[in-house]
Design a protein around this motif. Structure first.
Motif, PDB file in Angstrom:
ATOM      1  N   LEU A   5       0.822  -1.204   0.000  1.00 36.55           N
ATOM      2  CA  LEU A   5       0.000   0.000   0.000  1.00 36.55           C
ATOM      3  C   LEU A   5       0.865   1.267   0.000  1.00 36.55           C
ATOM      4  O   LEU A   5       0.526   2.257  -0.641  1.00 36.55           O
ATOM      5  N   PHE A   6       1.985   1.212   0.706  1.00 32.40           N
ATOM      6  CA  PHE A   6       2.929   2.336   0.661  1.00 32.40           C
ATOM      7  C   PHE A   6       3.428   2.522  -0.769  1.00 32.40           C
ATOM      8  O   PHE A   6       3.453   3.633  -1.293  1.00 32.40           O
ATOM      9  N   ASP A   7       3.822   1.428  -1.398  1.00 34.03           N
ATOM     10  CA  ASP A   7       4.373   1.480  -2.755  1.00 34.03           C
ATOM     11  C   ASP A   7       3.358   1.936  -3.797  1.00 34.03           C
ATOM     12  O   ASP A   7       3.716   2.587  -4.771  1.00 34.03           O
ATOM     13  N   LEU A  12      -0.748   6.306  -7.482  1.00 39.15           N
ATOM     14  CA  LEU A  12      -2.163   6.660  -7.602  1.00 39.15           C
ATOM     15  C   LEU A  12      -2.367   8.162  -7.826  1.00 39.15           C
ATOM     16  O   LEU A  12      -3.395   8.580  -8.343  1.00 39.15           O
ATOM     17  N   THR A  13      -1.382   8.967  -7.465  1.00 42.02           N
ATOM     18  CA  THR A  13      -1.486  10.418  -7.640  1.00 42.02           C
ATOM     19  C   THR A  13      -0.937  10.892  -8.978  1.00 42.02           C
ATOM     20  O   THR A  13      -1.299  11.970  -9.447  1.00 42.02           O
ATOM     21  N   LEU A  37     -12.872  14.132  -5.526  1.00 40.27           N
ATOM     22  CA  LEU A  37     -12.770  12.677  -5.628  1.00 40.27           C
ATOM     23  C   LEU A  37     -11.400  12.212  -6.096  1.00 40.27           C
ATOM     24  O   LEU A  37     -11.090  11.019  -6.009  1.00 40.27           O
ATOM     25  N   ILE A  38     -10.538  13.140  -6.559  1.00 38.53           N
ATOM     26  CA  ILE A  38      -9.198  12.728  -6.963  1.00 38.53           C
ATOM     27  C   ILE A  38      -8.414  12.163  -5.782  1.00 38.53           C
ATOM     28  O   ILE A  38      -7.494  11.368  -5.971  1.00 38.53           O
ATOM     29  N   ALA A  81       0.151   4.849   6.423  1.00 38.82           N
ATOM     30  CA  ALA A  81      -1.091   5.612   6.539  1.00 38.82           C
ATOM     31  C   ALA A  81      -0.810   7.109   6.478  1.00 38.82           C
ATOM     32  O   ALA A  81      -1.504   7.855   5.773  1.00 38.82           O
ATOM     33  N   VAL A  82       0.205   7.554   7.193  1.00 39.87           N
ATOM     34  CA  VAL A  82       0.557   8.976   7.156  1.00 39.87           C
ATOM     35  C   VAL A  82       1.003   9.365   5.752  1.00 39.87           C
ATOM     36  O   VAL A  82       0.659  10.445   5.253  1.00 39.87           O
ATOM     37  N   TRP A  83       1.748   8.495   5.080  1.00 43.05           N
ATOM     38  CA  TRP A  83       2.174   8.761   3.709  1.00 43.05           C
ATOM     39  C   TRP A  83       0.962   8.950   2.798  1.00 43.05           C
ATOM     40  O   TRP A  83       0.896   9.898   2.019  1.00 43.05           O
ATOM     41  N   ALA A  84      -0.026   8.062   2.897  1.00 45.50           N
ATOM     42  CA  ALA A  84      -1.231   8.179   2.074  1.00 45.50           C
ATOM     43  C   ALA A  84      -1.983   9.473   2.397  1.00 45.50           C
ATOM     44  O   ALA A  84      -2.476  10.155   1.498  1.00 45.50           O
ATOM     45  N   GLN A  85      -2.048   9.816   3.672  1.00 50.54           N
ATOM     46  CA  GLN A  85      -2.731  11.042   4.071  1.00 50.54           C
ATOM     47  C   GLN A  85      -2.008  12.272   3.536  1.00 50.54           C
ATOM     48  O   GLN A  85      -2.633  13.188   3.004  1.00 50.54           O
ATOM     49  N   VAL A  86      -0.696  12.302   3.650  1.00 48.46           N
ATOM     50  CA  VAL A  86       0.091  13.428   3.139  1.00 48.46           C
ATOM     51  C   VAL A  86      -0.094  13.560   1.627  1.00 48.46           C
ATOM     52  O   VAL A  86      -0.286  14.665   1.102  1.00 48.46           O
ATOM     53  N   LEU A  87      -0.033  12.445   0.924  1.00 46.51           N
ATOM     54  CA  LEU A  87      -0.219  12.489  -0.532  1.00 46.51           C
ATOM     55  C   LEU A  87      -1.605  12.999  -0.907  1.00 46.51           C
ATOM     56  O   LEU A  87      -1.750  13.763  -1.869  1.00 46.51           O
TER      57      LEU A  87
END
Length: 149
Positions: A5-7, A12-13, A37-38, A81-87
């Motif tokens: 999920l990190f990778d 995804l962005t 929704l992006i 999780a923090v990485w996904a939130q920051v992104l």
């Protein structure tokens, strides 16, 4: 699972950033960048990461401390999780910058590198954009943009 999920989070962005940087005047770019929704794919990643850890997450975030946050970030799921939130936040900030840049008619050759800078160091890119925006968003300019005169 956390590593996967990190990778997958940053890729995804990429399509959204690529639209804003490389084809900023395409009408679909504006439509896509105008949708909150992006951030949804990243929010799904975040949700999957934290779903099994809600009590730990709640404890960490409801009574924040440096030691508690360090412990949270020392876990694979917490860091991911923090990485996904920051992104997700960076993407939403970048989309707002893109829309404001278009509204103010900031040239794409300035906005493109600024958005790339924001991908890498978002607080600095955002601050720089706010400075540029302050110079571009004059009352006369706002009237011109709104009325077309």
């Amino acid at each position: 699972m956390s590593q996967f999920l990190f990778d997958v989070a940053f890729p995804l962005t990429v399509p959204f950033w690529a639209l804003m940087v490389f084809v900023p005047k395409w009408r679909w770019t504006h439509r896509i960048a105008s949708s909150p929704l992006i951030a949804l794919p990243l929010l799904v990643v975040y949700t999957v990461l934290v779903a099994g850890h809600l009590p730990e997450l709640w404890t960490t975030m409801s009574s924040p401390s440096l030691e508690g946050l360090k412990a949270f970030l020392s876990t694979d799921w917490g860091t991911s999780a923090v990485w996904a939130q920051v992104l997700a936040w960076d993407l939403l900030i970048g989309a707002w910058m893109y829309r404001e840049g278009r509204r103010l008619d900031v040239h794409p050759l300035l906005m493109g590198p600024l958005l790339v800078f924001t991908i890498i160091l978002s607080p600095f890119g955002f601050a720089l954009f706010l400075i540029i925006r302050a110079f571009c968003d004059t009352p006369d300019r706002a009237t011109t943009v709104v009325t077309g005169e």
